[in-house]
Design a protein around this motif. Structure first.
Motif: not given
Length: 210
Positions: A29-34, A189-193
């Protein structure tokens, strides 16, 4: 004795905080670890009297894996049991390191660890119901009844992915009659869009952001 910050009728659901959904994982996921440090602190503070953690837990030959469909690629959408099914890279295979709950979180406060997606023929995004199965219905996981028996009226949801499993969990929680708060900053998200459609879906459902 530590007092919960939230009322006894409020539960936290942490969705699929697993290495395979983190950067470098099989289905990152985008930035998932944040979000991991903040969720770890949330559990450490014992803010919720009831905590549920979900865990994607797929058989190796799961029907949602693109590799199980000749000529198909990850992220293509097919018809499965009469409903759209996104095909995914192999991820969260039972017993693999990528399927473990994130080791940076102390899961001791979790009252229930709910494994989902365990049936080979049906995917399971939501903590409350599987996706459409061979009979065309969405089987229940039993979570709604478990929460009700504990006197839960409101659920707060966080985790991965914002636009898939967390969104479906929030929508199904509302459909089951729970008040719902979507902890937006504790999801990715999976991706920002995916974010604009997710915001639209939450607004249409009247689900508040926390």
């Amino acid at each position: 004795m530590h007092m919960s910050r939230f009322a006894d009728d409020t539960a936290l659901i942490v969705v699929d905080l697993q290495p395979d959904f983190m950067p470098g994982g099989a289905l990152a996921c985008f930035d998932g670890d944040a979000i991991v440090p903040a969720i770890a602190r949330l559990l450490e503070r014992r803010d919720y009297g009831t905590v549920v953690a979900t865990q994607d837990w797929h058989p190796r030959a799961h029907a949602s894996f693109a590799a199980q469909h000749a000529g198909r690629a990850p992220f293509e959408v097919i018809d499965l049991h009469g409903a759209p099914q996104t095909l995914w890279p192999e991820h969260c295979v039972q017993g693999t390191p990528g399927a473990a709950l994130d080791a940076r979180v102390d899961w001791t406060p979790a009252d229930l660890i709910l494994r989902k997606g365990t049936g080979v023929q049906v995917d399971s995004y939501s903590a409350f119901r599987e996706n459409h199965g061979p009979n065309g219905a969405r089987p229940r996981t039993g979570l709604a009844g478990w929460l009700r028996e504990r006197g839960i009226a409101e659920v707060h949801v966080c985790g991965l992915a914002r636009d898939v499993c967390v969104l479906w969990t929030a929508q199904d929680a509302q459909a089951e009659g729970f008040r719902v708060r979507f902890l937006w900053d504790l999801t990715r998200p999976v991706a920002p869009d995916g974010d604009a459609p997710t915001r639209q879906a939450l607004a249409q459902a009247g689900i508040g952001l926390g």
